[in-house]
Motif scaffolding. Structure first.
Motif, PDB file in Angstrom:
ATOM      1  N   ALA A 168      38.801  34.407  47.630  1.00 22.13           N
ATOM      2  CA  ALA A 168      39.734  35.514  46.937  1.00 22.13           C
ATOM      3  C   ALA A 168      40.396  34.317  46.412  1.00 22.13           C
ATOM      4  CB  ALA A 168      40.247  36.207  47.245  1.00 22.13           C
TER       5      ALA A 168
ATOM      6  N   HIS B 120      46.019  35.374  49.957  1.00 16.51           N
ATOM      7  CA  HIS B 120      45.795  36.573  48.679  1.00 16.51           C
ATOM      8  C   HIS B 120      46.318  37.835  49.223  1.00 16.51           C
ATOM      9  CE1 HIS B 120      42.251  38.651  51.498  1.00 16.51           C
ATOM     10  NE2 HIS B 120      42.110  37.155  51.218  1.00 16.51           N
TER      11      HIS B 120
ATOM     12  N   MET C 208      38.765  42.195  50.103  1.00 21.23           N
ATOM     13  CA  MET C 208      38.980  40.761  49.599  1.00 21.23           C
ATOM     14  C   MET C 208      39.140  39.682  50.485  1.00 21.23           C
ATOM     15  SD  MET C 208      42.469  40.568  47.128  1.00 21.23           S
ATOM     16  CE  MET C 208      42.265  41.633  45.672  1.00 21.23           C
TER      17      MET C 208
ATOM     18  N   ASP D 209      38.504  45.142  46.561  1.00 22.57           N
ATOM     19  CA  ASP D 209      39.011  45.061  45.321  1.00 22.57           C
ATOM     20  C   ASP D 209      37.227  45.535  45.244  1.00 22.57           C
ATOM     21  OD1 ASP D 209      36.802  42.867  45.943  1.00 22.57           O
ATOM     22  OD2 ASP D 209      37.610  41.188  45.276  1.00 22.57           O
ATOM     23  N   GLU D 210      36.634  45.328  43.938  1.00 20.17           N
ATOM     24  CA  GLU D 210      35.444  46.188  43.285  1.00 20.17           C
ATOM     25  C   GLU D 210      33.927  45.300  44.330  1.00 20.17           C
ATOM     26  OE1 GLU D 210      35.965  42.354  40.871  1.00 20.17           O
ATOM     27  OE2 GLU D 210      37.360  44.492  41.073  1.00 20.17           O
ATOM     28  N   THR D 211      34.069  43.860  44.574  1.00 20.84           N
ATOM     29  CA  THR D 211      33.470  43.720  45.726  1.00 20.84           C
ATOM     30  C   THR D 211      33.456  43.632  47.266  1.00 20.84           C
ATOM     31  OG1 THR D 211      34.974  41.485  46.375  1.00 20.84           O
ATOM     32  CG2 THR D 211      33.379  41.489  43.953  1.00 20.84           C
TER      33      THR D 211
ATOM     34  N   LEU E 180      42.202  50.212  46.800  1.00 20.02           N
ATOM     35  CA  LEU E 180      41.935  49.193  46.062  1.00 20.02           C
ATOM     36  C   LEU E 180      42.282  48.796  44.726  1.00 20.02           C
ATOM     37  CD1 LEU E 180      38.461  49.015  44.273  1.00 20.02           C
ATOM     38  CD2 LEU E 180      39.486  50.904  43.006  1.00 20.02           C
ATOM     39  N   PHE E 181      42.592  47.432  45.355  1.00 19.18           N
ATOM     40  CA  PHE E 181      43.416  46.874  43.969  1.00 19.18           C
ATOM     41  C   PHE E 181      42.632  46.653  42.578  1.00 19.18           C
ATOM     42  CE2 PHE E 181      44.640  42.954  41.384  1.00 19.18           C
ATOM     43  CZ  PHE E 181      46.527  43.267  41.114  1.00 19.18           C
ATOM     44  N   THR E 182      43.968  47.057  41.511  1.00 13.05           N
ATOM     45  CA  THR E 182      43.095  47.055  39.593  1.00 13.05           C
ATOM     46  C   THR E 182      43.756  46.986  39.495  1.00 13.05           C
ATOM     47  OG1 THR E 182      43.374  48.702  39.744  1.00 13.05           O
ATOM     48  CG2 THR E 182      40.923  48.668  39.799  1.00 13.05           C
ATOM     49  N   TYR E 183      44.080  46.122  38.031  1.00  7.71           N
ATOM     50  CA  TYR E 183      45.289  45.678  37.372  1.00  7.71           C
ATOM     51  C   TYR E 183      45.737  47.377  36.507  1.00  7.71           C
ATOM     52  CZ  TYR E 183      45.303  41.057  37.702  1.00  7.71           C
ATOM     53  OH  TYR E 183      45.384  39.714  38.505  1.00  7.71           O
TER      54      TYR E 183
END
Ligand code: AMP
Ligand code: ZN
Length: 464
Positions: free
Chosen positions: A286, A36, A280, A275-277, A317-320
Motif C-alpha cells: 500500500a 499510508h 491496507m 480497501d477492496e483487498t 472502507l476507503f474509496t475515491y
C-alpha cells in the motif's frame, strides 16, 4: 469520559491515575517505507482522543516512538528486520532510511492536522534503557538467554493473554504465517527481548550488550520509551487493533514483570482502514499517502473528515467516491459557515446547551459522527445568534480540527491553484503525447465539477 478498554472488553469510565492529568502512549510508525492513509487513520484516532481529553480540561502528556530498529517482518521473532529490508532495497544506511521516512511520516501526519505528541523518541535512542530492563528481567527470573538471544518466559505469568483473552492466539503462536518454530525458546510463545547478531549476519545497527553485540526486540522499545518518559504508571496506551497481539500483549508482560505492578489501565485500539483487498498494509505494498491525495487535488482534511464520520472502532472502507463525497460535504459545510453573520452577543445558555451535547457525544467513546450531528443541529437552529454559533463552531473545531471556519476566498484560492496545477500537468502530458494521462486529468477535473475549455490562447475552465 467513557472509553472502550480492550483490557476489560467494556466501555468504561475513564479515571486517570492522577487527577486532571493524562499520560498517553501511542505506538509510532516503523520507518522503513511511507505511511499510508491506513496508518494515518490510526493516528487521527489517537489525535481525536488527545484533543478530546484536552478539550475536557485534562493536562495531557503524550509520547510516541519511531521504530527504526528491531521490528521484524513477521511482527514476531522471525523474518528480517524491516529496516534491513529497506536498507537493502534502497542501498542507503539505516539511519538515512529512518530519517527520510520519519520526515515523510510527519509531513503526512501534520497534513491530517494531527498534533505532534510532546515526546517523540526513536528506538535507537534508548538502548541503555532496554538493557537495564532486560538485565532486571533476567535477574528476577522472567527472562533467559538462549542461543545468544534473550527471551521473555511467558510461563512465568498467570495471565499473559489478558489483553486479547483469546485462546486461539495461544494456539496459533508459533504457527502464525511466517513465524517459524524457534528451538531456542522454552515456550513457542516466548518472545525476544534482545537479538544477538552472529558474525554471518549483515545487520547494520548493533550495540554492545551483556549478551553480545546485537539489537533490541520491537516490543521492549515501546515499554522502555514509555516508562522512561512517562513513568511507571500509564493511563492510556494505544495502537491499531493488530497491535493488541502480540505487540501490546508482550509490552504488558515485560513492563509489569519489570515494574512489579500494573502498568497501564486503558488500552485503546483503532480499527483498520480497508480497501477492496482488505486491510491496507505496507507489507501488501500500500502506497496511498496523504501526500498522494494532496497531489491528486484533495484537501487532506477531507480525509480526516471522512474518518470523523465513522467510529474509530469500526472498519472504514476507503474509496475515491467516498473521499469525493467527504470533500464536497466539507466544502459545503465551510461555505455554509462562512455565510453566517457573526453578529450579536454570546447567548450563554444556548452556548452551554450545545457544548454539553457535544461533550456528551465525545464522552461516549469518542462518537465523532454524533458530535458532527450536533454541529448540523446547531447550523439549523434559527433561535441562536450568529456570534454564538461561530463561537461554538470554533470551539468544536478544537477537536474536529478540519478548519471549519475557512473564508470562502481561501477555499477559492486553493481550488484555483489546484486547477492551475492540473491544467499544467495536462499540458505537459499532451507535450509528451501521453493523451491517456491528459484525458484522465480532464476527467478528474470534470468529476469535481470543473470543465476545461481549450482555446487558441490556452486552457480556461468553468465551474459547472
Ligand atoms: P507500522 O508503521 O506498520 O508500524 O504501523 C503504524 C501504525 O499503523 C500501527 O499502530 C499499526 O497498527 C497501524 N496500522 C497499520 N495498518 C493500518 C490500517 N490499515 N488501518 C489502521 N491502522 C493501521
Ligand atoms: Zn509499540
Amino acid at each position: 469520559m467513557y472509553l472502550y478498554n480492550t483490557l476489560t472488553k467494556k466501555v468504561e469510565e475513564f479515571i486517570p491515575n492522577e487527577e486532571g492529568k493524562v499520560k498517553i502512549y501511542t505506538c509510532g510508525p516503523t520507518v522503513y517505507g511511507y505511511a499510508h492513509i491506513g496508518n494515518i487513520r490510526n493516528y487521527i484516532g489517537h489525535d481525536i482522543l488527545d484533543k478530546t481529553l484536552r478539550y475536557l480540561g485534562y493536562d495531557v502528556k503524550r509520547a510516541m516512538n519511531i521504530t527504526d530498529v528491531g521490528h521484524l517482518t513477521s511482527d514476531s521473532d522471525s523474518g528480517m528486520d524491516k529496516m534491513e529490508v529497506a536498507r537493502k532495497r534502497e542501498k542507503k544506511s539505516s539511519m538515512e532510511i529512518a530519517k527520510f521516512y520519519t520526515d515523510a511520516f510527519f509531513k503526512d501526519f501534520e497534513l491530517a492536522n494531527c498534533k505532534i505528541p510532546e515526546i517523540i523518541s526513536s528506538a535507537t535512542e534508548n538502548i541503555d534503557m532496554y538493557i537495564k530492563m532486560i538485565e532486571k528481567l533476567i535477574k528476577d527470573g522472567y527472562a533467559y538467554e538462549s542461543g545468544g538471544n534473550v527471551y521473555f518466559d511467558i510461563s512465568k505469568l498467570d495471565n499473559y493473554y489478558a489483553l486479547t483473552n483469546n485462546k486461539e492466539d495461544e494456539l496459533v503462536v508459533g504457527a502464525r504465517e511466517g513465524v517459524e518454530e524457534d528451538s531456542n525458546k522454552r515456550n513457542q510463545a516466548d518472545f525476544a527481548l534482545w537479538f544477538t547478531v552472529s558474525k554471518f549476519e549483515n545487520h547494520e545497527l548493533q550495540w554492545d550488550s551483556p549478551w553480545g553485540r546485537g539489537y533490541p526486540g520491537w516490543h521492549i522499545e515501546c515499554s522502555g520509551i514509555s516508562i522512561k518518559y512517562l513513568g511507571e504508571y500509564l493511563d492510556i496506551h494505544g495502537g491499531a487493533v493488530d497491535n493488541a497481539f502480540p505487540h501490546h500483549t508482550n509490552e504488558i508482560a515485560q513492563s509489569e514483570a519489570y515494574l512489579g505492578h500494573k502498568w497501564c489501565n486503558y488500552w485503546f485500539h483503532n480499527e483498520y482502514l480497508i480497501d477492496e483487498t482488505g486491510k491496507m498494509a505496507k507489507s501488501k505494498g500500500a502506497t496511498l499517502r496523504v501526500t498522494t491525495l494532496v497531489e491528486q487535488g484533495y484537501d487532506p482534511l477531507a480525509f480526516r473528515f471522512m474518518c470523523l464520520n465513522s467510529h474509530y472502532r469500526k472498519q472504514l472502507l476507503f474509496t475515491y467516491d467516498a473521499l469525493k463525497q467527504s470533500q464536497s460535504t466539507l466544502n459545503k459545510l465551510r461555505r455554509r459557515i462562512s455565510s453566517i453573520d457573526g453578529e450579536g452577543v454570546l447567548e450563554e445558555d444556548k452556548f452551554n446547551y450545545y457544548k454539553d451535547k457535544f461533550i456528551k457525544e465525545l464522552s461516549n467513546d469518542l462518537n465523532t459522527s454524533n458530535a458532527l450531528t450536533v454541529l448540523y443541529d446547531l447550523l439549523k437552529d434559527d433561535d441562536i445568534n450568529g456570534y454564538t454559533k461561530i463561537e461554538l463552531i470554533n470551539d468544536f473545531d478544537k477537536v474536529f480540527d478540519v478548519e471549519l471556519i475557512k473564508d470562502e476566498e481561501s477555499v477559492d484560492s486553493e481550488l484555483q491553484s489546484y486547477i492551475e496545477d492540473a491544467i499544467e500537468r495536462r499540458k505537459k502530458a499532451k507535450e509528451n503525447k501521453d493523451y491517456d494521462e491528459a484525458d484522465a486529468i480532464r476527467e478528474e477535473l470534470l468529476s469535481k465539477g470543473i470543465k476545461l475549455i481549450d482555446t487558441r490562447e490556452g486552457t480556461s475552465y468553468e465551474i459547472i
